[in-house]
Design a protein around this motif. Structure first.
Motif, mmCIF file in Angstrom:
data_model
loop_
_atom_site.group_PDB
_atom_site.id
_atom_site.type_symbol
_atom_site.label_atom_id
_atom_site.label_comp_id
_atom_site.label_asym_id
_atom_site.label_seq_id
_atom_site.Cartn_x
_atom_site.Cartn_y
_atom_site.Cartn_z
ATOM 1 N N GLU A 1 0.840 -1.201 0.000
ATOM 2 C CA GLU A 1 0.000 0.000 0.000
ATOM 3 C C GLU A 1 0.871 1.246 0.000
ATOM 4 N N ASN A 2 0.472 2.218 -0.808
ATOM 5 C CA ASN A 2 1.162 3.495 -0.869
ATOM 6 C C ASN A 2 0.108 4.592 -0.747
ATOM 7 N N LEU A 3 -0.318 4.837 0.468
ATOM 8 C CA LEU A 3 -1.382 5.791 0.730
ATOM 9 C C LEU A 3 -0.837 7.216 0.654
ATOM 10 N N VAL A 4 -1.354 7.986 -0.295
ATOM 11 C CA VAL A 4 -0.937 9.374 -0.474
ATOM 12 C C VAL A 4 -1.990 10.259 0.183
ATOM 13 N N LYS A 5 -1.590 11.025 1.189
ATOM 14 C CA LYS A 5 -2.530 11.867 1.928
ATOM 15 C C LYS A 5 -2.456 13.335 1.530
ATOM 16 N N LYS A 6 -1.401 13.704 0.824
ATOM 17 C CA LYS A 6 -1.213 15.107 0.467
ATOM 18 C C LYS A 6 -0.502 15.187 -0.880
ATOM 19 N N ALA A 7 -0.957 16.106 -1.734
ATOM 20 C CA ALA A 7 -0.312 16.296 -3.026
ATOM 21 C C ALA A 7 1.093 16.861 -2.828
ATOM 22 N N LYS A 8 2.004 16.410 -3.647
ATOM 23 C CA LYS A 8 3.386 16.888 -3.558
ATOM 24 C C LYS A 8 3.475 18.377 -3.900
ATOM 25 N N TYR A 9 2.670 18.803 -4.874
ATOM 26 C CA TYR A 9 2.649 20.196 -5.301
ATOM 27 C C TYR A 9 1.234 20.740 -5.140
ATOM 28 N N PRO A 10 1.093 22.036 -4.902
ATOM 29 C CA PRO A 10 -0.258 22.621 -4.821
ATOM 30 C C PRO A 10 -1.016 22.383 -6.132
ATOM 31 N N PHE A 11 -2.310 22.098 -6.009
ATOM 32 C CA PHE A 11 -3.100 21.818 -7.210
ATOM 33 C C PHE A 11 -4.413 22.585 -7.178
ATOM 34 N N VAL A 12 -5.090 22.624 -8.322
ATOM 35 C CA VAL A 12 -6.354 23.334 -8.497
ATOM 36 C C VAL A 12 -7.452 22.306 -8.721
ATOM 37 N N ASP A 13 -8.516 22.386 -7.944
ATOM 38 C CA ASP A 13 -9.707 21.553 -8.140
ATOM 39 C C ASP A 13 -10.662 22.368 -9.007
ATOM 40 N N ILE A 14 -10.913 21.919 -10.222
ATOM 41 C CA ILE A 14 -11.729 22.713 -11.139
ATOM 42 C C ILE A 14 -13.201 22.321 -11.125
ATOM 43 N N HIS A 15 -13.594 21.451 -10.174
ATOM 44 C CA HIS A 15 -14.991 21.041 -10.139
ATOM 45 C C HIS A 15 -15.439 20.840 -8.691
ATOM 46 N N GLY A 16 -15.539 21.908 -7.950
ATOM 47 C CA GLY A 16 -15.993 21.823 -6.565
ATOM 48 C C GLY A 16 -17.454 22.211 -6.439
ATOM 49 N N HIS A 17 -18.127 21.636 -5.435
ATOM 50 C CA HIS A 17 -19.537 21.970 -5.190
ATOM 51 C C HIS A 17 -19.668 22.481 -3.760
ATOM 52 N N GLN A 18 -19.568 23.745 -3.596
ATOM 53 C CA GLN A 18 -19.763 24.384 -2.292
ATOM 54 C C GLN A 18 -20.993 25.268 -2.410
ATOM 55 N N TRP A 19 -22.150 24.705 -2.113
ATOM 56 C CA TRP A 19 -23.418 25.395 -2.358
ATOM 57 C C TRP A 19 -23.699 26.513 -1.362
ATOM 58 N N ARG A 20 -23.156 26.433 -0.164
ATOM 59 C CA ARG A 20 -23.512 27.417 0.874
ATOM 60 C C ARG A 20 -22.329 28.328 1.217
ATOM 61 N N MET A 21 -21.614 28.776 0.251
ATOM 62 C CA MET A 21 -20.415 29.586 0.501
ATOM 63 C C MET A 21 -20.713 30.836 1.331
ATOM 64 N N ALA A 22 -21.835 31.468 1.083
ATOM 65 C CA ALA A 22 -22.152 32.723 1.783
ATOM 66 C C ALA A 22 -22.506 32.493 3.249
ATOM 67 N N THR A 23 -23.007 31.310 3.592
ATOM 68 C CA THR A 23 -23.491 31.092 4.959
ATOM 69 C C THR A 23 -22.665 30.084 5.749
ATOM 70 N N GLN A 24 -21.857 29.262 5.091
ATOM 71 C CA GLN A 24 -21.135 28.228 5.832
ATOM 72 C C GLN A 24 -19.837 28.762 6.420
ATOM 73 N N ASN A 25 -19.377 28.098 7.485
ATOM 74 C CA ASN A 25 -18.095 28.420 8.096
ATOM 75 C C ASN A 25 -17.003 27.794 7.227
ATOM 76 N N LEU A 26 -16.179 28.613 6.623
ATOM 77 C CA LEU A 26 -15.183 28.125 5.672
ATOM 78 C C LEU A 26 -13.883 27.684 6.338
#
Length: 78
Positions: free
Chosen positions: A37-62
């Motif tokens: 097993e080679n469990l990767v918990k963190k990306a080696k380099y910063p990356f961009v998620d181009i498909h996120g679903h955060q529906w309550r951005m204005a009201t949720q605790n970020l």
């Protein structure tokens, strides 16, 4: 001898043909792949998620979301 081989072959073919009555949904074989097993918990380099679903951005605790992004090395979520 040939009759025995032929009858054995016919039996195997008929048994195999009867065993093919399984749907795709029922087919769930046990994996025989055994690798370390080679469990990767963190990306080696910063990356961009181009498909996120955060529906309550204005009201949720970020704070929780940004903490999770930091754990993954997720730089930007679009």
């Amino acid at each position: 001898m040939h009759k025995f081989i032929l009858s054995s072959l016919l039996f195997c073919i008929s048994f195999w043909a009867g065993a093919q009555e399984m749907s795709f949904e029922e087919y769930n074989p046990v994996s025989t792949l055994k690798v370390p097993e080679n469990l990767v918990k963190k990306a080696k380099y910063p990356f961009v998620d181009i498909h996120g679903h955060q529906w309550r951005m204005a009201t949720q605790n970020l704070d929780e979301l940004t903490a999770q992004m930091d754990e993954l090395n997720l730089a930007v979520m679009i």
